[in-house]
Design a protein around this motif. Structure first.
Motif, PDB file in Angstrom:
ATOM      1  N   ALA A   1       5.561 -65.398  57.695  1.00 35.13           N
ATOM      2  CA  ALA A   1       6.452 -65.807  56.584  1.00 35.13           C
ATOM      3  C   ALA A   1       5.227 -65.654  55.214  1.00 35.13           C
ATOM      4  CB  ALA A   1       6.590 -67.404  56.739  1.00 35.13           C
ATOM      5  N   SER A   2       4.215 -65.740  55.396  1.00 31.59           N
ATOM      6  CA  SER A   2       3.258 -65.309  54.271  1.00 31.59           C
ATOM      7  C   SER A   2       3.368 -64.016  54.008  1.00 31.59           C
ATOM      8  CB  SER A   2       1.724 -65.694  54.826  1.00 31.59           C
ATOM      9  OG  SER A   2       1.510 -66.915  55.111  1.00 31.59           O
ATOM     10  N   VAL A   3       3.341 -63.128  55.064  1.00 35.15           N
ATOM     11  CA  VAL A   3       3.531 -61.681  54.500  1.00 35.15           C
ATOM     12  C   VAL A   3       4.960 -61.343  54.026  1.00 35.15           C
ATOM     13  CG1 VAL A   3       3.813 -59.198  55.446  1.00 35.15           C
ATOM     14  CG2 VAL A   3       1.958 -60.896  56.422  1.00 35.15           C
ATOM     15  N   ARG A   4       6.039 -62.157  54.162  1.00 34.63           N
ATOM     16  CA  ARG A   4       7.434 -62.005  53.629  1.00 34.63           C
ATOM     17  C   ARG A   4       7.345 -62.353  52.094  1.00 34.63           C
ATOM     18  NH1 ARG A   4       9.731 -63.564  58.215  1.00 34.63           N
ATOM     19  NH2 ARG A   4      10.166 -65.589  57.460  1.00 34.63           N
ATOM     20  N   LYS A   5       6.570 -63.722  52.102  1.00 37.14           N
ATOM     21  CA  LYS A   5       6.282 -64.035  50.780  1.00 37.14           C
ATOM     22  C   LYS A   5       5.390 -63.155  49.776  1.00 37.14           C
ATOM     23  CE  LYS A   5       4.302 -67.872  48.322  1.00 37.14           C
ATOM     24  NZ  LYS A   5       3.618 -69.184  48.591  1.00 37.14           N
ATOM     25  N   PHE A   6       4.262 -62.487  50.325  1.00 37.79           N
ATOM     26  CA  PHE A   6       3.517 -61.487  49.745  1.00 37.79           C
ATOM     27  C   PHE A   6       4.254 -60.405  49.071  1.00 37.79           C
ATOM     28  CE2 PHE A   6      -0.160 -59.009  48.583  1.00 37.79           C
ATOM     29  CZ  PHE A   6       0.078 -57.851  49.085  1.00 37.79           C
ATOM     30  N   ASN A   7       5.166 -59.762  50.109  1.00 39.58           N
ATOM     31  CA  ASN A   7       5.960 -58.536  50.024  1.00 39.58           C
ATOM     32  C   ASN A   7       6.919 -58.958  49.008  1.00 39.58           C
ATOM     33  OD1 ASN A   7       4.765 -56.803  51.764  1.00 39.58           O
ATOM     34  ND2 ASN A   7       5.685 -57.433  53.328  1.00 39.58           N
ATOM     35  N   PHE A   8       7.424 -60.045  48.683  1.00 39.00           N
ATOM     36  CA  PHE A   8       8.700 -60.454  47.806  1.00 39.00           C
ATOM     37  C   PHE A   8       8.185 -60.442  46.472  1.00 39.00           C
ATOM     38  CE2 PHE A   8      12.709 -62.213  46.572  1.00 39.00           C
ATOM     39  CZ  PHE A   8      12.213 -63.129  45.565  1.00 39.00           C
ATOM     40  N   PHE A   9       6.862 -60.656  46.109  1.00 46.25           N
ATOM     41  CA  PHE A   9       6.191 -60.609  44.914  1.00 46.25           C
ATOM     42  C   PHE A   9       5.649 -59.414  44.633  1.00 46.25           C
ATOM     43  CE2 PHE A   9       6.945 -64.768  43.402  1.00 46.25           C
ATOM     44  CZ  PHE A   9       7.142 -65.759  44.567  1.00 46.25           C
TER      45      PHE A   9
ATOM     46  N   ASN B   1      13.135 -57.791  46.248  1.00 47.17           N
ATOM     47  CA  ASN B   1      12.106 -58.513  45.983  1.00 47.17           C
ATOM     48  C   ASN B   1      12.005 -59.233  44.688  1.00 47.17           C
ATOM     49  OD1 ASN B   1      11.421 -56.552  43.725  1.00 47.17           O
ATOM     50  ND2 ASN B   1      11.110 -55.076  45.332  1.00 47.17           N
ATOM     51  N   ILE B   2      11.192 -59.777  44.024  1.00 46.10           N
ATOM     52  CA  ILE B   2      11.621 -60.542  42.915  1.00 46.10           C
ATOM     53  C   ILE B   2      11.730 -59.929  41.746  1.00 46.10           C
ATOM     54  CG2 ILE B   2       9.084 -60.798  41.985  1.00 46.10           C
ATOM     55  CD1 ILE B   2       9.213 -63.598  41.379  1.00 46.10           C
ATOM     56  N   PHE B   3      11.359 -58.793  41.589  1.00 43.86           N
ATOM     57  CA  PHE B   3      12.061 -57.733  40.339  1.00 43.86           C
ATOM     58  C   PHE B   3      13.476 -57.558  40.434  1.00 43.86           C
ATOM     59  CE2 PHE B   3       7.709 -56.914  38.686  1.00 43.86           C
ATOM     60  CZ  PHE B   3       6.949 -56.985  39.808  1.00 43.86           C
ATOM     61  N   TYR B   4      13.903 -57.486  41.613  1.00 46.38           N
ATOM     62  CA  TYR B   4      15.368 -57.210  41.947  1.00 46.38           C
ATOM     63  C   TYR B   4      16.078 -58.467  41.503  1.00 46.38           C
ATOM     64  CZ  TYR B   4      14.732 -52.703  43.847  1.00 46.38           C
ATOM     65  OH  TYR B   4      14.576 -51.456  44.148  1.00 46.38           O
ATOM     66  N   LEU B   5      15.512 -59.595  42.126  1.00 48.68           N
ATOM     67  CA  LEU B   5      16.122 -60.939  41.754  1.00 48.68           C
ATOM     68  C   LEU B   5      16.277 -61.362  40.176  1.00 48.68           C
ATOM     69  CD1 LEU B   5      17.173 -63.574  43.065  1.00 48.68           C
ATOM     70  CD2 LEU B   5      14.880 -64.324  42.856  1.00 48.68           C
ATOM     71  N   VAL B   6      15.281 -61.042  39.497  1.00 54.19           N
ATOM     72  CA  VAL B   6      15.047 -61.380  38.012  1.00 54.19           C
ATOM     73  C   VAL B   6      16.237 -60.369  37.260  1.00 54.19           C
ATOM     74  CG1 VAL B   6      13.873 -60.767  36.047  1.00 54.19           C
ATOM     75  CG2 VAL B   6      12.846 -61.918  37.918  1.00 54.19           C
ATOM     76  N   ALA B   7      16.422 -58.975  37.981  1.00 54.52           N
ATOM     77  CA  ALA B   7      17.084 -58.080  37.426  1.00 54.52           C
ATOM     78  C   ALA B   7      18.631 -58.538  37.585  1.00 54.52           C
ATOM     79  CB  ALA B   7      17.147 -56.912  38.014  1.00 54.52           C
ATOM     80  N   ILE B   8      19.084 -58.987  38.670  1.00 49.75           N
ATOM     81  CA  ILE B   8      20.250 -59.446  39.100  1.00 49.75           C
ATOM     82  C   ILE B   8      20.755 -60.890  38.225  1.00 49.75           C
ATOM     83  CG2 ILE B   8      21.635 -61.101  40.877  1.00 49.75           C
ATOM     84  CD1 ILE B   8      20.178 -59.113  43.051  1.00 49.75           C
ATOM     85  N   ILE B   9      19.734 -61.798  38.084  1.00 54.86           N
ATOM     86  CA  ILE B   9      19.818 -63.164  37.178  1.00 54.86           C
ATOM     87  C   ILE B   9      20.099 -62.660  35.739  1.00 54.86           C
ATOM     88  CG2 ILE B   9      18.788 -64.952  36.424  1.00 54.86           C
ATOM     89  CD1 ILE B   9      17.508 -65.211  39.139  1.00 54.86           C
ATOM     90  N   VAL B  10      19.307 -61.585  35.446  1.00 56.06           N
ATOM     91  CA  VAL B  10      19.582 -61.363  33.913  1.00 56.06           C
ATOM     92  C   VAL B  10      20.957 -60.436  33.801  1.00 56.06           C
ATOM     93  CG1 VAL B  10      18.712 -59.823  31.976  1.00 56.06           C
ATOM     94  CG2 VAL B  10      17.189 -61.261  33.363  1.00 56.06           C
ATOM     95  N   GLY B  11      21.257 -59.743  34.633  1.00 58.25           N
ATOM     96  CA  GLY B  11      22.532 -59.026  34.677  1.00 58.25           C
ATOM     97  C   GLY B  11      23.620 -59.987  34.684  1.00 58.25           C
ATOM     98  N   THR B  12      23.735 -60.922  35.441  1.00 60.75           N
ATOM     99  CA  THR B  12      24.614 -61.937  35.762  1.00 60.75           C
ATOM    100  C   THR B  12      24.754 -62.726  34.382  1.00 60.75           C
ATOM    101  OG1 THR B  12      24.184 -61.874  38.228  1.00 60.75           O
ATOM    102  CG2 THR B  12      25.581 -63.699  37.072  1.00 60.75           C
ATOM    103  N   GLY B  13      23.758 -62.875  33.866  1.00 64.22           N
ATOM    104  CA  GLY B  13      23.847 -63.901  32.608  1.00 64.22           C
ATOM    105  C   GLY B  13      24.540 -62.975  31.623  1.00 64.22           C
ATOM    106  N   THR B  14      24.142 -61.603  31.427  1.00 59.14           N
ATOM    107  CA  THR B  14      24.554 -60.976  30.311  1.00 59.14           C
ATOM    108  C   THR B  14      26.028 -60.698  30.542  1.00 59.14           C
ATOM    109  OG1 THR B  14      22.357 -59.682  30.494  1.00 59.14           O
ATOM    110  CG2 THR B  14      24.504 -58.716  29.117  1.00 59.14           C
ATOM    111  N   ILE B  15      26.583 -60.575  31.840  1.00 57.02           N
ATOM    112  CA  ILE B  15      27.825 -60.336  31.881  1.00 57.02           C
ATOM    113  C   ILE B  15      28.796 -61.711  31.740  1.00 57.02           C
ATOM    114  CG2 ILE B  15      29.919 -59.914  34.034  1.00 57.02           C
ATOM    115  CD1 ILE B  15      27.629 -58.107  35.361  1.00 57.02           C
TER     116      ILE B  15
END
Lengths: 211, 176
Positions: free
Chosen positions: A33-41, A49-63
């Motif tokens: 779990a720690s390794v997954r969390k580390f890899n996510f960031f 990872n978190i970068f893709y998540l932020v991109a999805i949120i920003v993209g969804t918000g824009t749409i």
């Protein structure tokens, strides 16, 4: 004694050289779990990872933002005709106008002399300014125009004419963006110094509902 | 996790040498492993990867114990030279630590009973190969303090081993 210490040191080193201690199986889950969390960031193009998540949120918000934007906007043009430099000239008392003009002087109707030029002969309206404003309202113009108003001067025994020339500057176009047109009206604003004719469109904002 | 599966037992053994209990050892292992993952890009293939990971784990252990404020040292008051400790003569004492052929598990149990400072210096100098100067710099102590801690650690460990083995022998004889 040093040799003995050396023996102890060597003994300890030898004892721990290949020493291993297996962690509990449940501990592996915790570390995983720690390794997954580390890899996510951490950015990795091959895994979410978190970068893709932020991109999805920003993209969804824009749409969503574009989808809910009301695209039916109306642009109201307010055409303001400022009249500056009004020159009022008076013809010499004894000057006789051209025959054609003289003939037309008694014609109460408005006559268009040239394209984009308006001449009002002996207007029946009560004020010159009012005539100007009517002319503009009835004939939409966008360029400089000359309006001559010839009025009969009845104070003297001869037929004299007053020619009033108005130079109308090009209208100032002001754009106002609205949503829905609910009413159109023309309004005329008159004052003692300037004559302005405004064509305004009054509208109200309309919200589109999300489907 | 392939890295974990291959090296976790070895790294856990390092952690067990430094901390007092298994719970702390697991916490230290988890922190140290993440640290290894963070720095794996910095590994230069000049030495053994295993040794590189061990070094990271040792540094993590030092930071771990410093954070918990578990390291205490007794400072020297004079110019004692602890290369030759005349107050203690191991030749007069049976060295049951070596003769008793204790396994690493038993040795770790004895090391857990040592004061933190003794245990830390013993591990760093004897097993992990740090010099007294490096130990002094890492722990913020003097070189003499490092030497004294090491000398006392050896002595204490030997005494504890002797006592344990003597007790075992007595209880065995009683059973007979």
């Amino acid at each position: 004694m040093k040799n003995n210490f050396n023996d102890i040191d060597n003994f300890l080193r030898d004892s721990f050289e290949d020493f291993a201690s297996e962690p509990a199986p449940e501990f592996r889950t915790k570390v995983s779990a720690s390794v997954r969390k580390f890899n996510f960031f951490k950015f990795n193009p091959m895994s979410f990872n978190i970068f893709y998540l932020v991109a999805i949120i920003v993209g969804t918000g824009t749409i969503v933002s574009f989808a809910t934007t009301d695209n039916d906007t109306y642009i109201a043009k307010s055409l303001v005709y400022p009249i500056e430099n009004i020159f009022i000239t008076t013809l010499p008392r004894n000057e006789i106008l051209h025959n054609e003009l003289a003939t037309n002087a008694i014609n109460p109707e408005f006559e268009v002399k040239k394209q984009n030029d308006f001449t009002f002969n002996n207007p029946s309206s009560d004020s010159q300014k009012h005539i100007v404003s009517n002319a503009i309202q009835n004939n939409v113009t966008t360029n400089n125009h000359n309006i001559s108003i010839i009025t009969e001067d009845k104070t003297s025994s001869s037929l004299n004419y007053k020619s009033t020339n108005f130079e109308i500057s090009a209208p100032v176009e002001k754009n106002i963006i609205f949503d829905t047109i609910i009413e159109e009206k023309n309004s005329t604003i008159l004052d003692t110094i300037n004559v302005e004719v405004r064509k305004t469109v009054e509208i109200k904002k309309k919200r589109k509902s999300l489907k | 996790m392939a890295l974990y599966d291959k090296y976790a037992p070895m790294l856990r053994a390092v952690c067990l040498r430094y901390v007092k209990n298994y719970a702390d050892a697991d916490d230290l292992l988890q922190e140290g492993f993440i640290k290894i993952l963070q720095n794996v890009g910095n590994y230069v293939e000049t030495g053994s990867f295993k040794a590189w990971m061990k070094r990271i784990m040792v540094n993590q252990a030092i930071n771990f114990l410093k954070k918990k404020k578990q390291i205490e040292f007794t400072d020297l008051t004079g110019n004692e030279d602890f290369d030759d400790d005349e107050s203690y003569n191991p030749e007069k004492t049976e060295n049951k630590l070596i003769d008793g052929n204790m396994g690493p598990d038993k040795i770790i149990e004895l090391m857990k009973q040592l004061p933190e400072g003794y245990r830390m210096v013993l591990n760093l100098y004897v097993i992990d190969g740090f010099s007294h100067k490096e130990i002094a710099d890492q722990l913020g102590i003097s070189i003499n303090t490092s030497k004294s801690q090491l000398s006392r650690a050896r002595k204490t460990l030997l005494d504890m081993a002797n006592e344990l083995l003597t007790q075992n022998k007595m209880s065995y004889e009683k059973q007979l």
